[in-house]
Design a protein around this motif. Sequence first.
Motif, PDB file in Angstrom:
ATOM      1  N   ASP A 103       0.749  -1.296   0.028  1.00 30.34           N
ATOM      2  CA  ASP A 103      -0.072   0.111  -0.179  1.00 30.34           C
ATOM      3  C   ASP A 103       0.843   1.372   0.028  1.00 30.34           C
ATOM      4  N   TRP A 111      -5.720   3.733  -4.964  1.00 27.28           N
ATOM      5  CA  TRP A 111      -6.037   2.413  -4.813  1.00 27.28           C
ATOM      6  C   TRP A 111      -7.538   2.253  -4.976  1.00 27.28           C
ATOM      7  N   SER A 113      -9.576   2.466  -2.450  1.00 22.98           N
ATOM      8  CA  SER A 113      -9.702   1.724  -1.258  1.00 22.98           C
ATOM      9  C   SER A 113     -10.793   1.994  -0.632  1.00 22.98           C
TER      10      SER A 113
END
Length: 337
Positions: A103, A111, A113
């Motif tokens: 990460d 990302w 996320s």
Amino acid sequence: RYVVLTTKHHEGFTNWGSPVSWNWNSVDTGPHRDLVEELGQALRESNIRYGLYHSLLEWFNPLYLADKESGFKTQNFVLKKTMPELYDLVLKYQPDLIWSDGDWEAPDSYWNSTSFLAWLYNDSPVKDTVVVNDRWCNNCSCHHGGYYNCADKYTPGTLLAHKWEMCSSIDKLSWGYRSNMHIDELMDVESIIKELVQTVSFGGNYLLNVGPTKEGVIVPIFQERLLALGRWLDTNGEAIYESKPWRVQMENGTDTVWYTSKGPVVYAIFLIWPRDNVLQLSSPAPSAATQVTMLGFAGTLKWQKSPGEGLLVTLPCMPPPPVPAQSGWTVRLEGVK
């Protein structure tokens, strides 16, 4: 009581037939087997929770390298590789835990996320049961996540308010298998037990890594360490599994006696057997109702109030049979404060 399998590390090879990793996965090449599925079935038959490790980044993937070159202003790798794999893993295998990694080079906006985690916790088939760690972007560790990893082999040295996990490796120099490793580069059983006990006393979970060979074999020296830890837990697991930190974590600032608790019961785990067979505990306050037993040993132990604070416990003349080569025994205290 959970196992985490590396489904994909930073080199990008997937241990299942990922539809976005053509010919670079364990179904198309190598063993021609879906290792993620096979291990999951075996674990669930044993009533063990199943966690999946997944690396967000891939060191050599041209799409990732191009995104990195752009300062992560493009997301071709995320949209075509990483996120499709994460969704596939969740939908296909329904893991109990997702151990994200890789990460550190890019922000969560690259990302995606937050979008994935929102889906995971609101709409996925494991939304009510799944647990995740804290490695989802370059500033997430130790700040966001169901539990914290913070760093490899993280040891806070104090009681944290947030659930955390200490991930360690029997090979002190590597997380993967090394054919040239030497015995003195491996953790011995005493060190593993000490690490486990210290971690649990501070409220953490302990994740112990072994790297299998390219044939998928866990080599005998790793087996020996794991089996020895298993035997120790057979006797002392009551003080570890489902336990909680006590009001005191270690005895009088030393690192040889550690405490855990379960309801009104307090466990004192001592790593060195006292020479005079008398264990001195200054932290617990005994009462007339105090009863002391030892895990793995039948019957109660004699004790007396210490001249100072705490109590003195008379241990059996020898460590309970079979005499373990490693350290670590547990006294169970009832009726103490």
